[in-house]
Write a protein that holds these residues in place. Structure first.
Motif, PDB file in Angstrom:
ATOM      1  N   GLY A  11      -1.478  13.927 -12.346  1.00 51.06           N
ATOM      2  CA  GLY A  11      -2.023  13.140 -11.702  1.00 51.06           C
ATOM      3  C   GLY A  11      -1.998  11.470 -12.066  1.00 51.06           C
ATOM      4  N   CYS A  12      -2.554  10.690 -11.387  1.00 48.40           N
ATOM      5  CA  CYS A  12      -2.106   9.304 -11.816  1.00 48.40           C
ATOM      6  C   CYS A  12      -2.709   8.436 -12.787  1.00 48.40           C
ATOM      7  CB  CYS A  12      -2.667   8.476 -10.461  1.00 48.40           C
ATOM      8  SG  CYS A  12      -2.084   8.971  -8.983  1.00 48.40           S
ATOM      9  N   LYS A  15      -1.060   8.345 -15.962  1.00 48.76           N
ATOM     10  CA  LYS A  15       0.341   7.671 -16.117  1.00 48.76           C
ATOM     11  C   LYS A  15      -0.141   6.196 -16.165  1.00 48.76           C
ATOM     12  CE  LYS A  15       3.432  10.613 -15.346  1.00 48.76           C
ATOM     13  NZ  LYS A  15       4.554  10.878 -16.219  1.00 48.76           N
ATOM     14  N   THR A  40       7.311  15.731 -12.078  1.00 40.94           N
ATOM     15  CA  THR A  40       7.667  14.428 -11.903  1.00 40.94           C
ATOM     16  C   THR A  40       7.680  13.923 -10.185  1.00 40.94           C
ATOM     17  OG1 THR A  40       9.967  14.670 -12.289  1.00 40.94           O
ATOM     18  CG2 THR A  40       8.688  14.200 -14.228  1.00 40.94           C
ATOM     19  N   GLU A  41       7.912  14.933  -9.583  1.00 40.83           N
ATOM     20  CA  GLU A  41       8.010  14.661  -7.961  1.00 40.83           C
ATOM     21  C   GLU A  41       6.664  14.525  -7.573  1.00 40.83           C
ATOM     22  OE1 GLU A  41       8.935  17.614  -9.418  1.00 40.83           O
ATOM     23  OE2 GLU A  41      11.087  17.762  -9.559  1.00 40.83           O
ATOM     24  N   ALA A  42       5.840  14.983  -8.192  1.00 38.20           N
ATOM     25  CA  ALA A  42       4.302  15.010  -7.475  1.00 38.20           C
ATOM     26  C   ALA A  42       3.740  13.604  -7.098  1.00 38.20           C
ATOM     27  CB  ALA A  42       3.148  15.773  -8.541  1.00 38.20           C
ATOM     28  N   SER A  43       3.053  13.583  -6.042  1.00 38.90           N
ATOM     29  CA  SER A  43       2.398  12.485  -5.541  1.00 38.90           C
ATOM     30  C   SER A  43       0.813  12.333  -5.915  1.00 38.90           C
ATOM     31  CB  SER A  43       2.467  12.157  -4.115  1.00 38.90           C
ATOM     32  OG  SER A  43       1.527  13.065  -3.407  1.00 38.90           O
ATOM     33  N   CYS A  44       0.113  11.285  -5.869  1.00 40.31           N
ATOM     34  CA  CYS A  44      -1.231  11.299  -5.970  1.00 40.31           C
ATOM     35  C   CYS A  44      -1.691  12.475  -4.934  1.00 40.31           C
ATOM     36  CB  CYS A  44      -1.698   9.920  -5.509  1.00 40.31           C
ATOM     37  SG  CYS A  44      -3.610   9.559  -5.301  1.00 40.31           S
ATOM     38  N   GLY A  46      -4.610  11.873  -3.544  1.00 39.80           N
ATOM     39  CA  GLY A  46      -5.485  11.382  -2.516  1.00 39.80           C
ATOM     40  C   GLY A  46      -6.849  11.252  -3.103  1.00 39.80           C
ATOM     41  N   ALA A  47      -7.383  11.694  -4.093  1.00 43.17           N
ATOM     42  CA  ALA A  47      -8.294  11.536  -4.852  1.00 43.17           C
ATOM     43  C   ALA A  47      -9.828  11.625  -4.125  1.00 43.17           C
ATOM     44  CB  ALA A  47      -8.557  10.262  -5.776  1.00 43.17           C
ATOM     45  N   LEU A  57      -2.608  14.390   6.604  1.00 49.46           N
ATOM     46  CA  LEU A  57      -1.733  13.893   5.549  1.00 49.46           C
ATOM     47  C   LEU A  57      -1.961  14.320   4.230  1.00 49.46           C
ATOM     48  CD1 LEU A  57       0.743  12.014   4.843  1.00 49.46           C
ATOM     49  CD2 LEU A  57      -0.991  10.188   4.721  1.00 49.46           C
ATOM     50  N   VAL A  60      -0.700  17.656   3.766  1.00 51.63           N
ATOM     51  CA  VAL A  60       0.759  17.713   3.444  1.00 51.63           C
ATOM     52  C   VAL A  60       0.944  17.456   1.975  1.00 51.63           C
ATOM     53  CG1 VAL A  60       3.075  16.885   4.502  1.00 51.63           C
ATOM     54  CG2 VAL A  60       0.895  17.645   6.160  1.00 51.63           C
ATOM     55  N   LEU A  61       0.728  16.214   1.806  1.00 53.14           N
ATOM     56  CA  LEU A  61       0.959  15.788   0.269  1.00 53.14           C
ATOM     57  C   LEU A  61       0.618  16.664  -0.663  1.00 53.14           C
ATOM     58  CD1 LEU A  61       0.161  11.893   0.901  1.00 53.14           C
ATOM     59  CD2 LEU A  61       2.663  13.049   0.770  1.00 53.14           C
ATOM     60  N   ARG A  64       2.850  19.830  -0.678  1.00 55.43           N
ATOM     61  CA  ARG A  64       4.109  19.380  -1.379  1.00 55.43           C
ATOM     62  C   ARG A  64       3.950  19.443  -2.809  1.00 55.43           C
ATOM     63  NH1 ARG A  64       5.911  15.045  -3.654  1.00 55.43           N
ATOM     64  NH2 ARG A  64       8.190  14.783  -3.931  1.00 55.43           N
ATOM     65  N   TYR A  68       6.391  22.494  -5.311  1.00 54.27           N
ATOM     66  CA  TYR A  68       7.174  21.957  -6.425  1.00 54.27           C
ATOM     67  C   TYR A  68       6.567  22.936  -7.846  1.00 54.27           C
ATOM     68  CZ  TYR A  68      10.015  18.527  -4.749  1.00 54.27           C
ATOM     69  OH  TYR A  68      10.955  17.862  -4.128  1.00 54.27           O
TER      70      TYR A  68
ATOM     71  N   PHE B 257      -5.197   4.340  -0.308  1.00 50.55           N
ATOM     72  CA  PHE B 257      -4.383   5.525  -0.943  1.00 50.55           C
ATOM     73  C   PHE B 257      -3.276   5.573  -0.022  1.00 50.55           C
ATOM     74  CE2 PHE B 257      -8.494   6.230  -3.271  1.00 50.55           C
ATOM     75  CZ  PHE B 257      -7.930   6.798  -4.293  1.00 50.55           C
ATOM     76  N   ILE B 261       0.474   5.409  -1.821  1.00 46.52           N
ATOM     77  CA  ILE B 261       1.359   6.518  -1.982  1.00 46.52           C
ATOM     78  C   ILE B 261       2.762   6.175  -1.346  1.00 46.52           C
ATOM     79  CG2 ILE B 261       1.379   8.934  -1.482  1.00 46.52           C
ATOM     80  CD1 ILE B 261      -1.484   9.349  -1.697  1.00 46.52           C
ATOM     81  N   GLY B 265       4.257   6.707  -4.485  1.00 48.51           N
ATOM     82  CA  GLY B 265       4.059   8.217  -4.699  1.00 48.51           C
ATOM     83  C   GLY B 265       2.703   8.545  -5.416  1.00 48.51           C
ATOM     84  N   SER B 307       6.594   8.241  -8.269  1.00 45.88           N
ATOM     85  CA  SER B 307       6.989   9.623  -8.183  1.00 45.88           C
ATOM     86  C   SER B 307       8.696   9.728  -8.034  1.00 45.88           C
ATOM     87  CB  SER B 307       6.330  10.201  -7.136  1.00 45.88           C
ATOM     88  OG  SER B 307       4.839  10.157  -7.037  1.00 45.88           O
ATOM     89  N   ASP B 308       9.350  10.978  -8.736  1.00 44.68           N
ATOM     90  CA  ASP B 308      10.528  11.337  -8.262  1.00 44.68           C
ATOM     91  C   ASP B 308      10.633  11.645  -6.876  1.00 44.68           C
ATOM     92  OD1 ASP B 308      11.265  10.666 -10.862  1.00 44.68           O
ATOM     93  OD2 ASP B 308      11.531  12.903 -11.346  1.00 44.68           O
ATOM     94  N   ILE B 313       8.241  11.863  -0.006  1.00 45.10           N
ATOM     95  CA  ILE B 313       6.925  11.243   0.194  1.00 45.10           C
ATOM     96  C   ILE B 313       6.738  10.238   1.448  1.00 45.10           C
ATOM     97  CG2 ILE B 313       4.836  10.220  -0.914  1.00 45.10           C
ATOM     98  CD1 ILE B 313       6.031  11.394  -3.828  1.00 45.10           C
ATOM     99  N   SER B 320       3.781  12.769   9.016  1.00 44.56           N
ATOM    100  CA  SER B 320       2.354  13.421   9.233  1.00 44.56           C
ATOM    101  C   SER B 320       1.213  12.586   9.385  1.00 44.56           C
ATOM    102  CB  SER B 320       2.375  14.189   7.597  1.00 44.56           C
ATOM    103  OG  SER B 320       3.416  14.956   7.472  1.00 44.56           O
TER     104      SER B 320
END
Lengths: 293, 325
Positions: A11-12, A15, A40-44, A46-47, A57, A60-61, A64, A68, B257, B261, B265, B307-308, B313, B320
């Motif tokens: 999560g964000c 970090k 490490t590829e993960a995105s937020c 959307g909280a 969206l 989808v995020l 994703r 991983y 957001f 993002i 990311g 993000s990597d 993304i 999307s």
């Protein structure tokens, strides 16, 4: 025991605004011999707000991120209640609805990914309880927290909606009488205190939009813990932590009473009991001073 | 041994008569309860066998009229639908029986539900449309279109979610989960022509959907699985889709957001607050931000982690996204 290994979705906040949460997660995992592979590829996630703007969206995020974890063939572990809810909700919706899953996968295919639905998603608190075991924690405690009255603050998105949350838990958590965090406190040698607000909302998600509502909720939570004679609070959610740790001035004004208590992340509490140093656990990163160290 | 078929349960029952009492009090009854009994059976037994003055609402006894909703140990339930043994499993053998809202109690478990009905009326909870006076055929709704209601029409107006909502308990203007679910129910109906008007109503600051704290209490409380928060999310989406979202702190907070993002990311927390509040509004957060900064809780913009595989993304956000603001 087989070594436990998870895909960690940080999560964000871990970090950014709660570095101590990241530090203590890693310190505790090391002590317990749990291997965490950071996504490490993960995105937020959307909280719980991105979905208000663009639900598809957000799906989808989140899909994703889960993809991983699936690529590692591991259960995804979250360390934030809201990450847990958003990610688990995404999994639930995609697993129940083949058409929606296909639509999401059509997008993921554009970047060479696929959501399969093969990874479980669980919060670190429940991974510890379900997979590691509180008995083992108890055996490993070197500095029991026996001097402290500790107020558990569960955080909404780990316990509600219970139907979703209990899809992954081994033990049933009832949102009206949750026990997981109380049990963890006891395993760490502390005394768990009971108060009405322990399973209530901290107000975090409405802090900007409805500041008064949010401040009253924070105030009520801390006041409830203080009235129950707590020395400090503990929470599995970094968002609750931010609210309870940094916003007590607004909360005090809103409820007309000075409220303030040290608030520890669940990982910090375990870390203390297992003999980690305050520096390893980042206890100097709190706005409300951790006054007992 | 057979499964337990009866057990002793202690009931602490809320009593109050607004005409004669300054303060509420509780009466305690200990009864043998059988595994078939629901809470309403117990209320009846207390009234018929112990104290005829105990007052509560009851009618259909089949979970459809919605009048017998009360709280047991803080959990909103339908008295006619909730089995005692299930409650004992959760709360133990001492049960506290209270009205849905103790501050709105008129007599014992009966509350003044005016606030609930007023909120309900605010959202125009009925279908509106031009219809012929003497229609030649029924106005049929296809199963596919009926599914769009997402079972919001299952609501029985019992008030369980309304009186479990913490935002409503603090902000009396807030329309609340039950009325939001009703707003969705009629706005999602293909026969209705007032969706836009309703969306404007729920789009207001302080009273509208933006003040939801996302605690999920309404989803948990609902005895009919209406899942009001899901409808609240839908209303948010419909506001953006109808292009009537105002440019304010709440809408920018949701949209922010997506911006963040797309750039990192991850969420840029500081930038989200600035973007939501605006360059002037953000100043009120400076005192707390300074305290956080001294504790290493604020990342400066040039240190913002990413993000990597950010390109993935960004590509997904491009392909999307379904709405614009």
């Amino acid at each position: 025991m087989k070594e436990l290994k998870y895909a960690l979705f940080t999560g964000c906040t871990a970090k950014e605004s709660t570095p101590e949460q990241m530090m203590s997660t890693l310190a505790v995992a090391k002590k317990l011999g749990i291997e965490l592979i950071e996504l490490t590829e993960a995105s937020c996630c959307g909280a719980s707000h991105l979905q208000d703007y663009d639900d598809f969206l957000s799906l989808v995020l989140n899909a994703r991120n889960i993809a991983y974890a699936e690529m590692h063939g591991l259960t995804m572990v979250t360390i934030c209640n809201t990450c847990q809810l958003n990610t688990a909700m995404t999994k639930h919706r995609l697993d129940q609805n083949a058409a929606l899953k296909a639509k999401v996968n059509e997008k993921l295919a554009e970047v060479g990914l696929e959501y399969k639905g093969t990874s479980l998603i669980t919060h670190f608190l429940y991974a510890i309880i379900d997979d590691f075991g509180l008995d083992k924690i108890k055996e490993m405690v070197v500095k029991p927290l026996s001097q402290f009255n500790i107020a558990p603050f569960y955080g909404c998105h780990n316990i509600r909606p219970s139907e979703l949350q209990n899809e992954t838990h081994k033990g049933h958590e009832n949102p009206y009488t949750p026990t997981s965090l109380d049990d963890l406190i006891i395993a760490c040698g502390g005394k768990n205190v009971d108060y009405v607000e322990k399973n209530k909302c901290c107000g975090f998600h409405a802090e900007l939009q409805a500041p008064h509502t949010a401040a009253v909720l924070t105030g009520n939570a801390v006041a409830g813990a203080m009235d129950a004679n707590a020395d400090w609070m503990v929470t599995p959610c970094p968002l609750c932590h931010l609210k309870l740790d940094t916003q007590t001035h607004h909360a005090s004004v809103a409820i007309g009473r000075d409220v303030s208590l040290p608030v520890l992340h669940m990982q910090q509490m375990i870390g203390l009991a297992l003999g980690c140093t305050p520096a390893e656990l980042g206890l100097n990163h709190h706005v409300t001073k951790v006054n007992f160290i | 041994m057979d499964a337990l078929t009866s057990q002793k349960v202690t009931f602490k029952v809320f009593r109050f008569n607004e005409e004669t009492d300054y303060l509420p009090y509780y009466n305690t009854y200990t009864l043998d309860v059988t595994h078939e009994e629901v809470v309403l059976d117990i209320l009846n037994r207390i009234k018929w066998d112990h104290d005829g003055s105990l007052s509560y609402r009851r009618s259909c006894r089949h979970g459809i009229c919605g009048v017998c909703s009360i709280k047991v140990n803080g959990k909103a339930i339908l008295a006619c639908k909730s089995r005692l043994f299930d409650l004992v499993n959760v709360f133990g053998t001492e049960l506290v029986i209270e009205p849905l809202s103790t501050k709105r109690a008129i007599k014992d478990l009966i509350i003044d539900k005016k606030d609930f009905w007023d909120k309900h009326a605010e959202v125009k909870p009925f279908l509106t449309g031009e219809i012929e006076e003497t229609p030649q055929s029924e106005h049929l709704v296809s199963p596919h279109d009926a599914e769009k209601l997402l079972e919001a029409d299952y609501c029985i107006q019992c008030g369980a979610c309304h009186y479990s909502c913490p935002a409503l308990a603090i902000n009396e203007q807030f329309i609340g989960p039950a009325a939001f679910a009703a707003a969705y129910r009629f706005s999602a109906d293909v026969r209705d022509e007032s969706a836009l008007e309703r969306l404007h109503i729920v789009n207001e600051e302080a009273s509208g959907v933006w003040d939801c704290v996302k605690c999920m209490e309404c989803a948990e409380a609902c005895p009919k699985d209406v899942n009001p928060i899901e409808k609240i999310t839908k209303l948010h989406n419909m506001i953006f889709e109808a292009n009537i979202a105002k440019n304010n702190v709440a809408t920018r907070h949701a949209v922010g957001f997506a911006h963040s993002i797309a750039k990192h990311g991850l969420l840029d927390e500081g930038e989200l607050v600035r973007y939501s509040e605006g360059n002037f509004g953000v100043l009120k957060h400076v005192p707390v931000a300074l305290k956080m900064f001294t504790k290493g809780k604020i990342i400066l913009p040039w240190n913002m982690p990413k993000s990597d595989k950010l390109d993935e993304i960004q590509k997904l956000i491009k392909s999307s996204s379904t709405v614009k603001f």
